[in-house]
Design a protein around this motif. Structure first.
Motif, PDB file in Angstrom:
ATOM      1  N   VAL A  12      15.291  14.276 -77.949  1.00  8.26           N
ATOM      2  CA  VAL A  12      15.475  15.090 -77.040  1.00  8.26           C
ATOM      3  C   VAL A  12      15.346  14.771 -75.446  1.00  8.26           C
ATOM      4  O   VAL A  12      16.135  15.192 -74.519  1.00  8.26           O
ATOM      5  N   VAL A  13      14.311  14.132 -75.327  1.00 11.86           N
ATOM      6  CA  VAL A  13      14.029  13.804 -73.736  1.00 11.86           C
ATOM      7  C   VAL A  13      15.118  12.879 -73.503  1.00 11.86           C
ATOM      8  O   VAL A  13      15.930  12.977 -72.226  1.00 11.86           O
ATOM      9  N   GLY A  14      15.712  12.044 -74.352  1.00 13.37           N
ATOM     10  CA  GLY A  14      16.795  11.069 -74.112  1.00 13.37           C
ATOM     11  C   GLY A  14      18.046  12.080 -73.523  1.00 13.37           C
ATOM     12  O   GLY A  14      18.878  11.571 -72.758  1.00 13.37           O
ATOM     13  N   MET A  15      18.328  12.963 -74.624  1.00 12.57           N
ATOM     14  CA  MET A  15      19.479  13.900 -74.299  1.00 12.57           C
ATOM     15  C   MET A  15      19.328  14.616 -72.956  1.00 12.57           C
ATOM     16  O   MET A  15      20.265  14.669 -72.202  1.00 12.57           O
ATOM     17  N   VAL A  16      18.396  14.991 -73.137  1.00 17.38           N
ATOM     18  CA  VAL A  16      18.003  15.671 -71.428  1.00 17.38           C
ATOM     19  C   VAL A  16      18.118  14.833 -70.211  1.00 17.38           C
ATOM     20  O   VAL A  16      18.970  15.079 -69.496  1.00 17.38           O
ATOM     21  N   PHE A  17      17.541  13.436 -70.567  1.00 18.14           N
ATOM     22  CA  PHE A  17      17.910  12.572 -69.365  1.00 18.14           C
ATOM     23  C   PHE A  17      19.373  12.187 -69.045  1.00 18.14           C
ATOM     24  O   PHE A  17      19.931  12.084 -68.176  1.00 18.14           O
ATOM     25  N   GLY A  19      22.107  14.114 -70.076  1.00 19.84           N
ATOM     26  CA  GLY A  19      22.643  15.331 -69.618  1.00 19.84           C
ATOM     27  C   GLY A  19      22.340  15.390 -68.051  1.00 19.84           C
ATOM     28  O   GLY A  19      23.243  15.774 -67.399  1.00 19.84           O
ATOM     29  N   TRP A  20      21.126  15.007 -67.722  1.00 17.70           N
ATOM     30  CA  TRP A  20      20.817  15.486 -66.250  1.00 17.70           C
ATOM     31  C   TRP A  20      21.603  14.180 -65.341  1.00 17.70           C
ATOM     32  O   TRP A  20      22.042  14.405 -64.308  1.00 17.70           O
ATOM     33  N   LEU A  21      21.798  13.095 -66.091  1.00 17.56           N
ATOM     34  CA  LEU A  21      22.538  11.847 -65.321  1.00 17.56           C
ATOM     35  C   LEU A  21      23.866  12.281 -65.265  1.00 17.56           C
ATOM     36  O   LEU A  21      24.452  11.860 -64.199  1.00 17.56           O
ATOM     37  N   ILE A  22      24.540  12.749 -66.354  1.00 23.90           N
ATOM     38  CA  ILE A  22      25.876  13.245 -66.322  1.00 23.90           C
ATOM     39  C   ILE A  22      26.140  14.407 -65.521  1.00 23.90           C
ATOM     40  O   ILE A  22      27.049  14.450 -64.454  1.00 23.90           O
ATOM     41  N   THR A  23      25.226  15.090 -65.296  1.00 24.89           N
ATOM     42  CA  THR A  23      25.236  16.598 -64.339  1.00 24.89           C
ATOM     43  C   THR A  23      25.272  15.734 -62.978  1.00 24.89           C
ATOM     44  O   THR A  23      25.888  16.258 -62.097  1.00 24.89           O
ATOM     45  N   ALA A  24      24.416  15.079 -62.829  1.00 26.30           N
ATOM     46  CA  ALA A  24      24.179  14.172 -61.318  1.00 26.30           C
ATOM     47  C   ALA A  24      25.634  13.442 -60.888  1.00 26.30           C
ATOM     48  O   ALA A  24      25.957  13.628 -59.645  1.00 26.30           O
ATOM     49  N   VAL A  25      26.102  12.781 -61.675  1.00 26.23           N
ATOM     50  CA  VAL A  25      27.470  12.199 -61.347  1.00 26.23           C
ATOM     51  C   VAL A  25      28.399  13.104 -61.101  1.00 26.23           C
ATOM     52  O   VAL A  25      29.295  12.998 -60.214  1.00 26.23           O
ATOM     53  N   LEU A  26      28.636  14.075 -61.999  1.00 28.90           N
ATOM     54  CA  LEU A  26      29.414  15.069 -61.854  1.00 28.90           C
ATOM     55  C   LEU A  26      29.297  15.738 -60.544  1.00 28.90           C
ATOM     56  O   LEU A  26      30.314  16.268 -59.885  1.00 28.90           O
ATOM     57  N   THR A  27      28.312  16.077 -60.333  1.00 23.05           N
ATOM     58  CA  THR A  27      27.660  16.787 -58.938  1.00 23.05           C
ATOM     59  C   THR A  27      28.179  15.982 -57.886  1.00 23.05           C
ATOM     60  O   THR A  27      28.832  16.572 -56.733  1.00 23.05           O
ATOM     61  N   TYR A  28      28.038  14.693 -57.882  1.00 24.38           N
ATOM     62  CA  TYR A  28      28.433  13.710 -56.730  1.00 24.38           C
ATOM     63  C   TYR A  28      29.828  13.751 -56.743  1.00 24.38           C
ATOM     64  O   TYR A  28      30.477  13.736 -55.469  1.00 24.38           O
ATOM     65  N   ILE A  29      30.673  13.413 -57.577  1.00 27.45           N
ATOM     66  CA  ILE A  29      31.853  13.511 -57.624  1.00 27.45           C
ATOM     67  C   ILE A  29      32.627  14.946 -57.082  1.00 27.45           C
ATOM     68  O   ILE A  29      33.568  14.972 -56.094  1.00 27.45           O
ATOM     69  N   TYR A  30      31.948  16.055 -57.779  1.00 25.57           N
ATOM     70  CA  TYR A  30      32.541  17.121 -56.962  1.00 25.57           C
ATOM     71  C   TYR A  30      32.113  17.525 -55.424  1.00 25.57           C
ATOM     72  O   TYR A  30      32.914  17.830 -54.742  1.00 25.57           O
ATOM     73  N   ASP A 165      18.773  14.875 -51.918  1.00 27.28           N
ATOM     74  CA  ASP A 165      17.640  16.131 -51.665  1.00 27.28           C
ATOM     75  C   ASP A 165      17.811  17.400 -52.713  1.00 27.28           C
ATOM     76  O   ASP A 165      17.013  17.978 -53.124  1.00 27.28           O
ATOM     77  N   LEU A 166      19.141  17.236 -53.212  1.00 30.46           N
ATOM     78  CA  LEU A 166      19.329  18.438 -54.399  1.00 30.46           C
ATOM     79  C   LEU A 166      18.749  17.685 -55.686  1.00 30.46           C
ATOM     80  O   LEU A 166      17.976  18.729 -56.371  1.00 30.46           O
ATOM     81  N   ILE A 167      18.874  16.555 -56.098  1.00 32.08           N
ATOM     82  CA  ILE A 167      18.190  16.286 -57.329  1.00 32.08           C
ATOM     83  C   ILE A 167      16.743  15.506 -57.450  1.00 32.08           C
ATOM     84  O   ILE A 167      16.068  15.509 -58.356  1.00 32.08           O
ATOM     85  N   LEU A 168      16.091  15.486 -56.108  1.00 32.08           N
ATOM     86  CA  LEU A 168      14.703  15.125 -56.109  1.00 32.08           C
ATOM     87  C   LEU A 168      13.971  15.903 -56.959  1.00 32.08           C
ATOM     88  O   LEU A 168      12.981  15.585 -57.561  1.00 32.08           O
ATOM     89  N   PRO A 169      13.910  17.239 -56.439  1.00 31.08           N
ATOM     90  CA  PRO A 169      12.931  18.276 -57.338  1.00 31.08           C
ATOM     91  C   PRO A 169      13.248  18.162 -58.716  1.00 31.08           C
ATOM     92  O   PRO A 169      12.230  18.173 -59.774  1.00 31.08           O
ATOM     93  N   VAL A 170      14.538  17.597 -59.301  1.00 35.15           N
ATOM     94  CA  VAL A 170      14.752  17.432 -60.794  1.00 35.15           C
ATOM     95  C   VAL A 170      14.017  16.460 -61.421  1.00 35.15           C
ATOM     96  O   VAL A 170      13.527  16.419 -62.330  1.00 35.15           O
ATOM     97  N   ILE A 171      14.024  15.252 -60.514  1.00 34.79           N
ATOM     98  CA  ILE A 171      13.222  14.068 -60.805  1.00 34.79           C
ATOM     99  C   ILE A 171      11.665  14.302 -61.183  1.00 34.79           C
ATOM    100  O   ILE A 171      11.103  13.864 -62.155  1.00 34.79           O
ATOM    101  N   PHE A 172      11.191  15.222 -60.405  1.00 33.03           N
ATOM    102  CA  PHE A 172       9.809  15.822 -60.507  1.00 33.03           C
ATOM    103  C   PHE A 172       9.677  16.459 -61.687  1.00 33.03           C
ATOM    104  O   PHE A 172       8.676  16.419 -62.387  1.00 33.03           O
ATOM    105  N   ILE A 173      10.545  17.218 -62.060  1.00 35.84           N
ATOM    106  CA  ILE A 173      10.687  18.242 -63.122  1.00 35.84           C
ATOM    107  C   ILE A 173      10.828  17.352 -64.417  1.00 35.84           C
ATOM    108  O   ILE A 173      10.271  18.066 -65.497  1.00 35.84           O
TER     109      ILE A 173
END
Length: 458
Positions: A12-17, A19-30, A165-173
């Protein structure tokens, strides 16, 4: 063995990570795409605004034109309009072409490539090895070219900083999320731990349904139901087997006893030596069958694994009581029994079961010892255990025979002594029930067989 909880948490943690990584990449591209669109929109607006300003100030009024030209400075083959208002951080770089003259607006504006057939908005400035996004625009009224550009590398760095600045809170979460998943999985697997605890606390005779006071999840409920059904079937099978063993032993002992009596009666009435010898062999075979039936019945009683109530027992008294039963067998085979047991040695266990164990070991020693030899019984006491050793001289035993001694119904191929091959198996089973251990060794040089029984001391 991998824990189910750890495996679930890792997945589960692996899938969350991921998913978070894919979201970060897509967010960067967007974010990059949106940033480029916004830059283009701002450059177009800035160029349009500059055209209007130049039309009003430079081309519309001669005095303003002369004033602006007086403020131009020569920078190689480039004229530069160095005004503090044009050097604000974040302002686009501007180049203006008036005829053959190229004018850079601001100290930070580089020299852009002149307009040509290729009016691509993506140019590389070789002078400072920077990548610029440049828009060219031509004003037909004033016959002037204007180019506005933005250092795309700085813009991307700005976008990366914004994304950070956007993903820094997610890293702590993320660690908090992992802890939450671990805690939730731990709570979710509680019914399985309860089930395992209940099963571990049960003995082999506790075959009733498993019950739990906690709420059972829908996914685990079939496991409880099927396990209870299996316990029910096992209980029925064991009860049926015990009934069959008891009935079979009883039914076999009665006709065997009757056959032995009839043969002995015939033996007393038969003077012929040849027939008498045959009748003696029949008696021996009947005795062997009776012994096998008794051993099977004993083994069936020992199969259910229940811990006997512990009680301190004097080892010397147990050995003496058991050896008295073999006095006739010792005399018949001219065997000498030597005891080396201190009266202060006590063991912890169940009297009836331990008597069966010792009888089997003594019976084994009397049956297989060489005639006119000796049987030595010695007890060695340590801090928490007592080791009982029964040693007798016997025929040679090979390595294969020693490896298989203790298996049910196994007897060495060249063994002619009566027996069922169950004595050591029963003794080993009783030793295990008393948290002890039974080992057998054979000394080839001395020709001695030793059965070592280790039990908890009292």
């Amino acid at each position: 063995m991998v824990s189910l909880k750890h495996r679930l948490v890792t997945m589960v943690v692996g899938m969350v990570f991921v998913g978070w990584l894919i979201t970060a990449v897509l967010t960067y591209i967007y974010a990059t795409t949106t940033m480029v669109k916004q830059i283009d929109f701002q450059l177009e607006a800035f160029v349009s605004l500059t055209h209007n300003v130049m039309s009003s100030l430079y081309f519309g009024n001669s005095e303003s034109r002369l004033e602006l030209e007086s403020r131009l400075i020569r920078d190689g083959d480039l004229l530069r309009f160095n005004d503090a208002e044009l050097n604000v951080e974040g302002m686009p770089a501007m180049n203006l072409w008036l005829g053959d003259q190229q004018i850079a607006l601001g100290a930070k504006s580089p020299k852009f490539p002149p307009p040509g057939d290729d009016l691509s908005i993506f140019k590389r400035i070789e002078s400072d090895d920077s990548i610029w996004r440049i828009i060219y625009s031509y004003n037909k009224t004033n016959k002037a070219w204007i180019a506005a550009g933005v250092n795309i590398e700085k813009a991307e760095m700005t976008a990366l900083k914004l994304l950070w600045d956007l993903i820094l809170p997610v890293i702590f979460i993320l660690p908090l999320t992992a802890f939450g998943i671990y805690f939730g999985t731990h709570r979710g697997l509680k019914p399985l731990r309860t089930l395992a605890a209940q099963i571990s606390e049960r003995s082999a005779k506790s075959l009733g349904p498993i019950t739990t006071e906690i709420t059972v999840h829908r996914e685990i409920e079939p496991l409880f139901e099927e396990l209870n059904r299996l316990l029910g079937r096992v209980n029925e099978s064991l009860e049926s087997e015990k009934r069959f063993t008891a009935n079979a032993a009883h039914e076999l002992q009665t006709p065997l006893a009757a056959i032995r009596s009839e043969v002995q009666l015939t033996l007393r009435q038969q003077p012929d030596a040849t027939i008498a010898d045959s009748l003696h062999r029949i008696v021996e075979r009947v005795d062997r069958a009776s012994h096998s039936v008794r051993q099977l019945l004993t083994l069936a009683r020992l199969d259910p694994d229940q811990s006997p109530p512990p009680a301190p027992l004097q080892l010397a008294m147990l050995i003496q009581e058991a050896s008295n039963e073999f006095s006739s067998a010792l005399n018949d085979r001219k065997l000498a029994l030597r005891l080396d047991i201190n009266e202060n040695v006590f063991i912890q266990g169940h009297n009836e079961s331990l008597m069966i164990l010792i009888r089997n070991l003594l019976s084994n020693a009397c049956r297989y010892a060489n005639e006119s030899s000796s049987i030595v019984i010695k007890a060695i006491q340590s801090d928490n255990t007592v080791t009982l050793r029964i040693t007798n001289e016997s025929a040679s035993l090979n390595e294969q025979d020693m490896d298989r001694l203790g298996e049910r119904f196994y007897r060495p191929s060249d063994n002619r002594q009566p027996g069922a091959g169950l004595g050591l198996s029963i003794a080993s089973r009783i030793a295990q029930r008393h948290h002890g251990e039974l080992n057998t060794t054979y000394d080839e040089k001395l020709g001695r067989f030793t059965a070592s029984l280790t039990l908890p001391s009292s």
